[in-house]
Design a protein around this motif. Structure first.
Motif, PDB file in Angstrom:
ATOM      1  N   ASP A   1       0.809  -1.213   0.000  1.00 26.78           N
ATOM      2  CA  ASP A   1       0.000   0.000   0.000  1.00 26.78           C
ATOM      3  C   ASP A   1       0.844   1.267   0.000  1.00 26.78           C
ATOM      4  OD1 ASP A   1       0.945  -0.045   2.561  1.00 26.78           O
ATOM      5  OD2 ASP A   1      -1.001  -0.243   3.536  1.00 26.78           O
ATOM      6  N   ASP A   2       2.180   1.127   0.018  1.00 30.84           N
ATOM      7  CA  ASP A   2       3.052   2.300  -0.082  1.00 30.84           C
ATOM      8  C   ASP A   2       3.449   2.592  -1.526  1.00 30.84           C
ATOM      9  OD1 ASP A   2       3.036   2.813   2.554  1.00 30.84           O
ATOM     10  OD2 ASP A   2       4.989   1.905   3.006  1.00 30.84           O
ATOM     11  N   ARG A   3       3.050   1.735  -2.471  1.00 32.50           N
ATOM     12  CA  ARG A   3       3.586   1.840  -3.821  1.00 32.50           C
ATOM     13  C   ARG A   3       3.111   3.085  -4.549  1.00 32.50           C
ATOM     14  NH1 ARG A   3       3.477  -4.344  -6.183  1.00 32.50           N
ATOM     15  NH2 ARG A   3       4.891  -5.230  -4.645  1.00 32.50           N
ATOM     16  N   ASP A   4       1.970   3.632  -4.161  1.00 32.02           N
ATOM     17  CA  ASP A   4       1.475   4.824  -4.828  1.00 32.02           C
ATOM     18  C   ASP A   4       2.137   6.093  -4.319  1.00 32.02           C
ATOM     19  OD1 ASP A   4      -0.192   3.330  -6.422  1.00 32.02           O
ATOM     20  OD2 ASP A   4      -1.915   3.506  -5.088  1.00 32.02           O
ATOM     21  N   ALA A   5       2.813   6.030  -3.183  1.00 31.42           N
ATOM     22  CA  ALA A   5       3.504   7.201  -2.647  1.00 31.42           C
ATOM     23  C   ALA A   5       4.783   7.434  -3.449  1.00 31.42           C
ATOM     24  CB  ALA A   5       3.834   6.980  -1.180  1.00 31.42           C
ATOM     25  N   PRO A   6       5.187   8.701  -3.590  1.00 30.12           N
ATOM     26  CA  PRO A   6       6.446   8.971  -4.314  1.00 30.12           C
ATOM     27  C   PRO A   6       7.612   8.220  -3.668  1.00 30.12           C
ATOM     28  CG  PRO A   6       5.217  11.001  -3.974  1.00 30.12           C
ATOM     29  CD  PRO A   6       4.519   9.950  -3.163  1.00 30.12           C
ATOM     30  N   GLU A   7       8.392   7.569  -4.485  1.00 30.32           N
ATOM     31  CA  GLU A   7       9.499   6.750  -3.991  1.00 30.32           C
ATOM     32  C   GLU A   7      10.619   7.626  -3.441  1.00 30.32           C
ATOM     33  OE1 GLU A   7      12.503   3.198  -5.561  1.00 30.32           O
ATOM     34  OE2 GLU A   7      11.234   4.282  -6.995  1.00 30.32           O
ATOM     35  N   PRO A   8      11.134   7.321  -2.267  1.00 32.52           N
ATOM     36  CA  PRO A   8      12.314   8.052  -1.770  1.00 32.52           C
ATOM     37  C   PRO A   8      13.502   7.849  -2.709  1.00 32.52           C
ATOM     38  CG  PRO A   8      11.259   6.813  -0.010  1.00 32.52           C
ATOM     39  CD  PRO A   8      10.636   6.339  -1.282  1.00 32.52           C
ATOM     40  N   VAL A   9      14.285   8.891  -2.880  1.00 29.16           N
ATOM     41  CA  VAL A   9      15.422   8.861  -3.795  1.00 29.16           C
ATOM     42  C   VAL A   9      16.631   9.486  -3.105  1.00 29.16           C
ATOM     43  CG1 VAL A   9      16.319   9.613  -6.027  1.00 29.16           C
ATOM     44  CG2 VAL A   9      13.885   9.085  -5.785  1.00 29.16           C
ATOM     45  N   THR A  10      17.787   8.910  -3.355  1.00 24.41           N
ATOM     46  CA  THR A  10      19.045   9.496  -2.896  1.00 24.41           C
ATOM     47  C   THR A  10      19.846   9.960  -4.110  1.00 24.41           C
ATOM     48  OG1 THR A  10      19.243   8.281  -0.823  1.00 24.41           O
ATOM     49  CG2 THR A  10      21.296   8.921  -1.899  1.00 24.41           C
ATOM     50  N   VAL A  11      20.428  11.142  -4.019  1.00 24.11           N
ATOM     51  CA  VAL A  11      21.278  11.662  -5.092  1.00 24.11           C
ATOM     52  C   VAL A  11      22.677  11.898  -4.525  1.00 24.11           C
ATOM     53  CG1 VAL A  11      21.670  13.514  -6.757  1.00 24.11           C
ATOM     54  CG2 VAL A  11      19.332  12.729  -6.293  1.00 24.11           C
ATOM     55  N   LEU A  12      23.661  11.237  -5.121  1.00 28.47           N
ATOM     56  CA  LEU A  12      25.060  11.369  -4.718  1.00 28.47           C
ATOM     57  C   LEU A  12      25.791  12.200  -5.757  1.00 28.47           C
ATOM     58  CD1 LEU A  12      25.690   7.599  -3.838  1.00 28.47           C
ATOM     59  CD2 LEU A  12      25.020   9.428  -2.263  1.00 28.47           C
ATOM     60  N   GLY A  13      26.367  13.312  -5.346  1.00 24.03           N
ATOM     61  CA  GLY A  13      27.058  14.206  -6.263  1.00 24.03           C
ATOM     62  C   GLY A  13      26.176  15.389  -6.601  1.00 24.03           C
ATOM     63  N   LEU A  14      26.634  16.579  -6.213  1.00 23.31           N
ATOM     64  CA  LEU A  14      25.812  17.779  -6.387  1.00 23.31           C
ATOM     65  C   LEU A  14      26.529  18.845  -7.201  1.00 23.31           C
ATOM     66  CD1 LEU A  14      24.241  17.993  -2.814  1.00 23.31           C
ATOM     67  CD2 LEU A  14      23.233  17.017  -4.900  1.00 23.31           C
ATOM     68  N   GLY A  15      27.117  18.410  -8.302  1.00 25.37           N
ATOM     69  CA  GLY A  15      27.551  19.377  -9.293  1.00 25.37           C
ATOM     70  C   GLY A  15      26.309  19.961  -9.954  1.00 25.37           C
ATOM     71  N   PRO A  16      26.478  20.740 -11.014  1.00 22.22           N
ATOM     72  CA  PRO A  16      25.304  21.344 -11.651  1.00 22.22           C
ATOM     73  C   PRO A  16      24.246  20.333 -12.071  1.00 22.22           C
ATOM     74  CG  PRO A  16      27.305  22.391 -12.429  1.00 22.22           C
ATOM     75  CD  PRO A  16      27.748  21.233 -11.596  1.00 22.22           C
ATOM     76  N   MET A  17      24.663  19.202 -12.655  1.00 21.64           N
ATOM     77  CA  MET A  17      23.674  18.225 -13.096  1.00 21.64           C
ATOM     78  C   MET A  17      23.073  17.467 -11.914  1.00 21.64           C
ATOM     79  SD  MET A  17      21.914  17.110 -15.583  1.00 21.64           S
ATOM     80  CE  MET A  17      22.741  17.549 -17.115  1.00 21.64           C
ATOM     81  N   GLY A  18      23.896  17.066 -10.953  1.00 18.13           N
ATOM     82  CA  GLY A  18      23.363  16.377  -9.783  1.00 18.13           C
ATOM     83  C   GLY A  18      22.372  17.238  -9.025  1.00 18.13           C
ATOM     84  N   THR A  19      22.668  18.525  -8.918  1.00 14.87           N
ATOM     85  CA  THR A  19      21.752  19.452  -8.264  1.00 14.87           C
ATOM     86  C   THR A  19      20.437  19.543  -9.032  1.00 14.87           C
ATOM     87  OG1 THR A  19      23.559  20.739  -7.325  1.00 14.87           O
ATOM     88  CG2 THR A  19      21.437  21.853  -7.545  1.00 14.87           C
ATOM     89  N   ALA A  20      20.518  19.573 -10.360  1.00 14.88           N
ATOM     90  CA  ALA A  20      19.305  19.621 -11.176  1.00 14.88           C
ATOM     91  C   ALA A  20      18.475  18.350 -11.005  1.00 14.88           C
ATOM     92  CB  ALA A  20      19.668  19.825 -12.639  1.00 14.88           C
ATOM     93  N   LEU A  21      19.132  17.206 -10.937  1.00 16.76           N
ATOM     94  CA  LEU A  21      18.427  15.944 -10.740  1.00 16.76           C
ATOM     95  C   LEU A  21      17.707  15.920  -9.400  1.00 16.76           C
ATOM     96  CD1 LEU A  21      21.223  13.522 -12.013  1.00 16.76           C
ATOM     97  CD2 LEU A  21      19.142  14.143 -13.246  1.00 16.76           C
ATOM     98  N   ALA A  22      18.421  16.296  -8.342  1.00 13.42           N
ATOM     99  CA  ALA A  22      17.812  16.318  -7.017  1.00 13.42           C
ATOM    100  C   ALA A  22      16.647  17.290  -6.973  1.00 13.42           C
ATOM    101  CB  ALA A  22      18.863  16.684  -5.967  1.00 13.42           C
ATOM    102  N   GLY A  23      16.799  18.442  -7.610  1.00 13.54           N
ATOM    103  CA  GLY A  23      15.725  19.420  -7.643  1.00 13.54           C
ATOM    104  C   GLY A  23      14.487  18.892  -8.342  1.00 13.54           C
ATOM    105  N   ALA A  24      14.686  18.127  -9.411  1.00 14.86           N
ATOM    106  CA  ALA A  24      13.542  17.557 -10.137  1.00 14.86           C
ATOM    107  C   ALA A  24      12.801  16.546  -9.269  1.00 14.86           C
ATOM    108  CB  ALA A  24      14.015  16.904 -11.431  1.00 14.86           C
ATOM    109  N   PHE A  25      13.539  15.728  -8.523  1.00 18.61           N
ATOM    110  CA  PHE A  25      12.881  14.778  -7.630  1.00 18.61           C
ATOM    111  C   PHE A  25      12.103  15.505  -6.537  1.00 18.61           C
ATOM    112  CE2 PHE A  25      16.274  11.725  -9.099  1.00 18.61           C
ATOM    113  CZ  PHE A  25      15.395  10.854  -9.725  1.00 18.61           C
ATOM    114  N   LEU A  26      12.685  16.548  -5.980  1.00 22.25           N
ATOM    115  CA  LEU A  26      11.982  17.334  -4.972  1.00 22.25           C
ATOM    116  C   LEU A  26      10.711  17.954  -5.537  1.00 22.25           C
ATOM    117  CD1 LEU A  26      14.950  19.195  -3.233  1.00 22.25           C
ATOM    118  CD2 LEU A  26      13.421  17.524  -2.146  1.00 22.25           C
TER     119      LEU A  26
END
Length: 320
Positions: A22-47
């Protein structure tokens, strides 16, 4: 993919992560390793898409803007990995990926690692082997568009690796936006697309720089040349389609201009370049390759014949 395969894969991962159905419909937790410009953009999109997002970077201060937006900052890579079943790593190269993954290897076991780090196909396959030995699910990916596209409709991201694993996390990866394409089980395939496309792009861009230099040497401003340079883009889609058909069929007819006549035109560029004392490394190398094709007896063929010549010289077959 059969229903049995999909169900079995889901069951295996449910056992690993302990998440109830019953948790499958909730947004999946995600970890992002590396916060250069692209990593920051990826993390921002997940947020932005509502995913609980944990971030880690070797320089912790880079996480500050993301933490202000709701991300959780982890103190170590292992701590960040432990927060999510889906772990994204986006760093400078696979030396950096290995340094991070090695430090968090125990925490990664039973989780999915997605590398969106640019490097060679061989290194992607090596990373997949490393992951398999440690019971880590692994997907490799190549981001084909700038940071500004991430999370929006213009993003293009290629993935390769186990299809069942990709499908399991497809909903979360959709947060990255745009067009996402799974290319098959070979973990090096996304990187193969990446290096081939970058080869085309950067060779073309260096040609633009060189062409402007040659124009300047002849007293022509870049601004005056630019409208005519833009007209070249109309030829490229046709050329790409023609070359692709020829390379895959093994037939290289010359409907417009032969390799012999093209080589003569390239030699004119080399002569003009040398006359002005400019570096002729790139155009000289391209012309030398074309001349090899002519000397090998392919002067009447399309320039697409050079692909076959290059592959044959390298000793490996052309593959689609």
């Amino acid at each position: 993919m059969t229903d049995e395969r999909h169900d079995a894969t889901d069951h295996d991962h449910d056992h690993l992560d302990g998440h109830p159905d019953d948790d499958r419909d909730a947004p999946e937790p995600v970890t992002v390793l590396g916060l250069g410009p692209m990593g920051t953009a990826l993390a921002g999109a997940f947020l932005d898409a509502g995913h609980p997002t944990t971030v880690w970077n070797r320089s912790p201060a880079k996480a500050d803007p993301l933490v202000e937006r709701g991300a959780r900052r982890a103190g170590t890579a292992a701590e960040a990995v432990a927060a999510s079943q889906l772990v994204i790593v986006c760093v400078i190269d696979y030396d950096a990926v290995h340094a991070i993954a090695d430090s968090a290897a125990d925490a990664l076991a039973g989780r999915t690692l997605v590398s969106l780090t640019a490097d060679t196909p061989g290194r992607a396959r090596e990373m997949a082997a490393w992951a398999a030995e440690r019971r880590v699910g692994y997907l490799d990916g190549s981001i084909m568009t700038p940071t500004t596209t991430i999370g929006g409709p213009d993003a293009v991201i290629l993935f390769s690796g186990a299809e069942a694993l990709y499908e399991r996390h497809a909903a979360a990866l959709a947060a990255l936006g745009g067009r996402r394409v799974h290319l098959g089980a070979d973990p090096g395939r996304a990187a193969a697309y990446d290096v081939a496309l970058l080869d085309m792009f950067w060779t073309a861009v260096s040609g633009i720089a060189h062409g402007f230099a040659l124009a300047a040497a002849e007293g022509v401003s870049a601004t005056d040349l630019a409208p005519f340079a833009k007209g070249l883009h109309e030829l490229l889609p046709w050329t790409i389609d023609e070359f692709a058909r020829n390379v895959d069929s093994g037939h290289h007819p010359d409907p417009v201009s032969s390799l012999r006549s093209i080589t003569a035109g390239m030699e004119h560029v080399v002569h003009a370049t040398r006359a002005r004392g400019l570096d002729d490394g790139a155009i000289g190398a391209a012309t030398a390759l074309a001349r090899r094709g002519v000397d090998a007896g392919y002067g009447a063929d399309s320039m697409s014949r050079l692909t076959e010549l290059l592959v044959r010289t390298a000793g490996s077959p052309v593959s689609g």
